[in-house]
Design a protein around this motif. Structure first.
Motif, short mmCIF file in Angstrom:
data_model
loop_
_atom_site.label_atom_id
_atom_site.label_comp_id
_atom_site.label_asym_id
_atom_site.label_seq_id
_atom_site.Cartn_x
_atom_site.Cartn_y
_atom_site.Cartn_z
N PRO A 259 76.13 39.17 17.51
CA PRO A 259 75.59 38.13 18.04
C PRO A 259 76.73 37.57 19.18
O PRO A 259 78.11 37.45 18.74
N VAL A 260 76.27 37.27 20.02
CA VAL A 260 77.11 36.86 21.29
C VAL A 260 76.43 35.63 21.79
O VAL A 260 75.25 35.72 22.26
N HIS A 261 76.94 34.28 22.02
CA HIS A 261 76.33 33.27 22.51
C HIS A 261 77.48 32.72 23.85
O HIS A 261 78.43 32.33 23.66
N GLY A 262 76.53 32.81 24.76
CA GLY A 262 77.25 32.25 26.06
C GLY A 262 76.75 32.71 27.28
O GLY A 262 75.64 33.10 27.48
N VAL A 263 77.54 32.53 28.37
CA VAL A 263 77.09 32.79 29.63
C VAL A 263 78.32 33.88 30.40
O VAL A 263 79.46 33.49 30.27
N LEU A 264 77.81 34.74 30.92
CA LEU A 264 78.58 35.66 31.72
C LEU A 264 78.40 35.69 33.13
O LEU A 264 77.28 36.15 33.44
N LEU A 265 79.38 35.24 33.91
CA LEU A 265 79.00 35.30 35.56
C LEU A 265 79.09 36.50 36.13
O LEU A 265 80.40 36.65 36.22
N LEU A 266 78.26 37.16 36.32
CA LEU A 266 78.39 38.38 36.77
C LEU A 266 78.22 38.57 38.56
O LEU A 266 77.40 37.72 39.06
N ASP A 267 79.22 39.36 39.15
CA ASP A 267 79.08 39.57 40.55
C ASP A 267 78.30 40.59 40.80
O ASP A 267 78.79 41.92 40.32
N LYS A 268 76.81 40.61 40.81
CA LYS A 268 76.01 42.07 40.65
C LYS A 268 76.35 42.53 41.92
O LYS A 268 76.29 42.12 43.14
N PRO A 269 76.41 43.74 41.84
CA PRO A 269 76.60 44.96 42.95
C PRO A 269 75.39 45.09 43.73
O PRO A 269 74.12 44.69 43.10
N LEU A 270 75.45 45.81 44.97
CA LEU A 270 74.32 46.09 45.72
C LEU A 270 73.78 47.35 45.13
O LEU A 270 74.49 48.15 44.59
N GLY A 271 72.54 47.40 45.18
CA GLY A 271 71.76 48.59 44.74
C GLY A 271 71.24 48.48 43.35
O GLY A 271 70.59 49.51 42.80
N LEU A 272 71.65 47.53 42.60
CA LEU A 272 71.19 47.57 41.19
C LEU A 272 70.19 46.38 40.94
O LEU A 272 70.52 45.26 41.28
N SER A 273 69.29 46.34 40.11
CA SER A 273 68.36 45.45 39.85
C SER A 273 68.90 44.55 38.90
O SER A 273 70.06 44.77 38.17
N SER A 274 68.45 43.11 38.88
CA SER A 274 68.89 42.27 37.88
C SER A 274 68.77 42.63 36.29
O SER A 274 69.64 42.58 35.46
N ASN A 275 67.96 43.44 36.17
CA ASN A 275 67.50 43.84 34.91
C ASN A 275 68.70 44.99 34.39
O ASN A 275 69.14 44.97 33.16
N ASP A 276 68.85 45.93 35.37
CA ASP A 276 69.76 46.99 35.14
C ASP A 276 71.34 46.29 35.01
O ASP A 276 71.87 46.84 34.01
N ALA A 277 71.45 45.35 35.52
CA ALA A 277 72.85 44.79 35.60
C ALA A 277 72.89 43.87 34.03
O ALA A 277 73.99 44.10 33.36
N LEU A 278 71.84 43.55 33.87
CA LEU A 278 71.76 42.83 32.41
C LEU A 278 71.94 43.81 31.40
O LEU A 278 72.64 43.49 30.40
N GLN A 279 71.50 44.73 31.23
CA GLN A 279 71.17 45.71 30.44
C GLN A 279 72.79 46.54 30.14
O GLN A 279 73.19 46.73 29.10
N LYS A 280 73.44 46.71 31.32
CA LYS A 280 74.57 47.29 31.46
C LYS A 280 75.46 46.30 30.83
O LYS A 280 76.51 46.62 29.87
N ALA A 281 75.54 45.22 31.09
CA ALA A 281 76.49 43.91 30.54
C ALA A 281 76.33 43.71 28.74
O ALA A 281 77.10 43.76 28.23
N LYS A 282 74.92 43.87 28.55
CA LYS A 282 74.61 43.67 27.19
C LYS A 282 75.06 44.72 26.45
O LYS A 282 75.89 44.56 25.35
N TRP A 283 75.15 46.06 26.94
CA TRP A 283 75.69 47.30 26.25
C TRP A 283 77.28 47.20 26.12
O TRP A 283 77.78 47.42 24.94
N LEU A 284 77.66 46.61 27.05
CA LEU A 284 79.42 46.55 27.05
C LEU A 284 79.68 45.55 26.24
O LEU A 284 80.80 45.74 25.58
N LEU A 285 79.06 44.43 25.93
CA LEU A 285 79.27 43.56 25.06
C LEU A 285 79.07 43.67 23.77
O LEU A 285 79.22 42.71 22.64
#
Length: 343
Positions: free
Chosen positions: A14-40
């Motif tokens: 369980p992780v509760h909170g907000v990650l302020l991500l600087d999304k890179p070019l070429g990546l969809s918002s959902n792909d960025a979300l899934q990557k961060a979710k996996w890292l955390l």
């Protein structure tokens, strides 16, 4: 035949909170979300509205209890920086589309007075026709699906609000004339369409070659972390990048409740108190201090809107998943439940 190595199963927590991500070019918002979710190794996650793959910048990612308040960022004003190349229009309004028309740009007409007039014209409430290359739905299909099939769908103009707009003459690296755009706008504003409309108003057409979101709802890009930087951190340091749930509630007045009142509020009961009317309040337990949820006040009555669960509150107070070794014990601020609470 070589046996495949067994897949390593990620142990979620369980992780509760907000990650302020600087999304890179070429990546969809959902792909960025899934990557961060996996890292955390987070159990539950969601984002606060899509950011175009061809745009970079602020993308708040919500985890656990924070997902209950993600709509607040979806509705918040947003600020973008963009560059519109003058003289060329494309099928998508950006550099990915096919060139539709090319016109000569008369630099002598791009005076400060001309830019100021266009800037005034597109400030305030304006009408925009949504682009075909967008995620808006028609009969259950996104408009971009029709566009890829060569089908044009009639779209009605929609009203959006441009809170602030600044236009400045610029040039690309190759010396071509362009307009730098800095805009703060309401949700639902298409910056590609704005760039096209500005180019049309200047009489030469335009398309975006650069787009970056630098702020959303008061959350600025200088507070963000990239996926690369997050991945480079030791795992125990990644959670430190997750901001508290109440980061999403900066515009809410705060109401503290004692232990007994906190339990009743979390049971969904309205509370009476000396509070002024307010459309949005963040409610906290006093000892220990813990976010309980959000509500509004009308006629001296505190009315719950979105509540955290007792388990979410306990996990937030602990700071670690209860299943993690060494998780500190924190007493639950809830001593009243729906079964024994009284108004």
């Amino acid at each position: 035949m070589t046996a495949r190595a067994p897949r390593i199963r990620v142990q979620r927590r369980p992780v509760h909170g907000v990650l302020l991500l600087d999304k890179p070019l070429g990546l969809s918002s959902n792909d960025a979300l899934q990557k961060a979710k996996w890292l955390l190794r987070a159990e539950k996650a969601g984002h606060t509205g899509t950011l175009d793959p061809l745009a970079s910048g602020v993308l708040p990612l919500c985890f656990g209890a924070a997902t209950k308040f993600s709509a607040l960022q979806l509705d918040a004003p947003k600020t973008y920086e963009a560059v519109a190349l003058l003289g060329t229009t494309t099928s998508t309004g950006d550099a990915e589309g096919q060139v539709l028309q090319q016109r000569t740009v008369d630099a002598a007409q791009l005076t400060p007075q001309a830019l100021a007039a266009v800037q005034a014209r597109f400030t305030g409430r304006i009408l925009q026709v949504p682009p075909m290359h967008s995620a808006l739905k028609k009969d259950g299909r996104a408009l971009y699906e029709y566009a890829r099939a060569g089908i044009e769908i009639e779209r009605l103009a929609r009203e959006v609000e441009i809170h602030q707009l600044n236009l400045a003459l610029a040039h690309t690296e190759s010396g071509l004339p362009a307009i730098k755009i800095v805009v703060q706008c309401s949700k639902g504003t298409y910056i590609r369409t704005l760039g096209e409309d500005i180019g049309a108003a200047l009489g030469c057409g335009a398309h975006l070659t650069f787009l970056r979101r630098i702020e959303t709802g008061g959350l600025t890009v200088d507070r963000c972390i990239s996926l690369e930087a997050l991945e480079a951190l030791p795992e125990q340091d990644r959670l430190a990048q997750v901001l508290p749930v109440q980061t999403l509630l900066a515009g809410h007045a705060e109401i503290p409740l004692d232990e007994a009142e906190a339990g009743r509020f979390l049971s969904g009961l309205r509370r009476r108190g000396p509070w002024p009317d307010a459309p949005a309040v963040a409610v906290y337990g006093a000892r220990p201090r813990a976010l309980l949820g959000v509500g509004h006040v009308r006629g001296g009555e505190l009315i719950p809107d979105r509540l955290l669960s007792p388990l979410e509150i306990q996990q937030i107070l602990q700071g670690l998943s209860p299943a993690d070794p060494g998780a500190p014990h924190a007493p639950s601020p809830i001593t009243h439940t729906a079964s024994n609470a009284t108004p």
